[in-house]
Design an enzyme around this catalytic site. Structure first.
Site, mmCIF file in Angstrom:
data_model
loop_
_atom_site.group_PDB
_atom_site.id
_atom_site.type_symbol
_atom_site.label_atom_id
_atom_site.label_comp_id
_atom_site.label_asym_id
_atom_site.label_seq_id
_atom_site.Cartn_x
_atom_site.Cartn_y
_atom_site.Cartn_z
ATOM 1 N N GLU A 26 0.818 -1.226 0.000
ATOM 2 C CA GLU A 26 0.000 0.000 0.000
ATOM 3 C C GLU A 26 0.846 1.269 0.000
ATOM 4 O OE1 GLU A 26 -2.944 0.504 3.097
ATOM 5 O OE2 GLU A 26 -3.639 -1.540 2.796
ATOM 6 N N ASP A 27 1.957 1.244 0.732
ATOM 7 C CA ASP A 27 2.639 2.497 1.058
ATOM 8 C C ASP A 27 4.067 2.635 0.553
ATOM 9 O OD1 ASP A 27 0.336 3.202 2.426
ATOM 10 O OD2 ASP A 27 1.065 2.463 4.352
#
Length: 179
Positions: free
Chosen positions: A56-57
């Site tokens: 996600e990051d």
């Protein structure tokens, strides 16, 4: 394998900070992984905890997780990963549906993650008051809906002997934070 996952996540999240604090982001996946390890869960699940926010990051993809940590770890991480191209409401609705029907290990990771995030939020609210909500994509009412919906769905399909004690801790925390 767990140390390798911790090192990989530490490198992937290098330079990232937690919301509302100056803490290194990696402190969150480490706490989640330590909670799951303390419960005696599998090495694959503990590795997935270290890696749960990498896709996600960071620049890494689920294929990188599978290449380095195997199919099982990648499947757990993928089940937990949100599609950031979707709206906040769409992403959270998907997580609520996932928590209801997911395998036990995915549920264990999601709740450990949500618990750690909410413990941090409770601390931030105590220190900084309600202005902490300004750092979120959704306000207090939406966050309340989301966390209460997680609570309503997290037990679905689990036998009572499968439920770790931190599920009740999460429920109590949701009540405290959103009373």
């Amino acid at each position: 394998m767990k140390e390798k996952a911790k090192d990989f996540a530490t490198r992937a999240h290098a330079g990232q900070k937690r919301k509302n604090s100056n803490d290194d982001y990696i402190t969150h996946p480490i706490r989640v992984a330590e909670r799951l390890e303390k419960e005696g869960f599998s090495d694959e699940l503990v590795c997935a905890a270290y890696l749960h926010d990498v896709v996600e990051d960071t620049i890494y993809e689920i294929e990188d997780i599978e290449k380095h940590f195997g199919k099982k770890v990648a499947e757990i991480v993928a089940a937990h990963t949100e599609d950031k191209s979707k709206s906040w409401k769409e992403r959270k609705t998907h997580t609520i549906e996932t928590i209801k029907y997911a395998d036990k290990e995915v549920k264990f990771l999601i709740i450990a993650d949500k618990l750690d995030n909410l413990l941090g939020l409770e601390k931030d609210l105590t220190v900084n008051g309600h202005k902490v909500w300004d750092n979120f994509n959704a306000g207090v009412e939406e966050q309340k809906w989301y966390n209460e919906s997680i609570c309503q769905n997290m037990y679905y399909g689990l036998e009572s002997h499968d439920i770790p004690p931190y599920f009740q801790e999460y429920e109590e925390l949701v009540r405290r934070v959103f009373q």
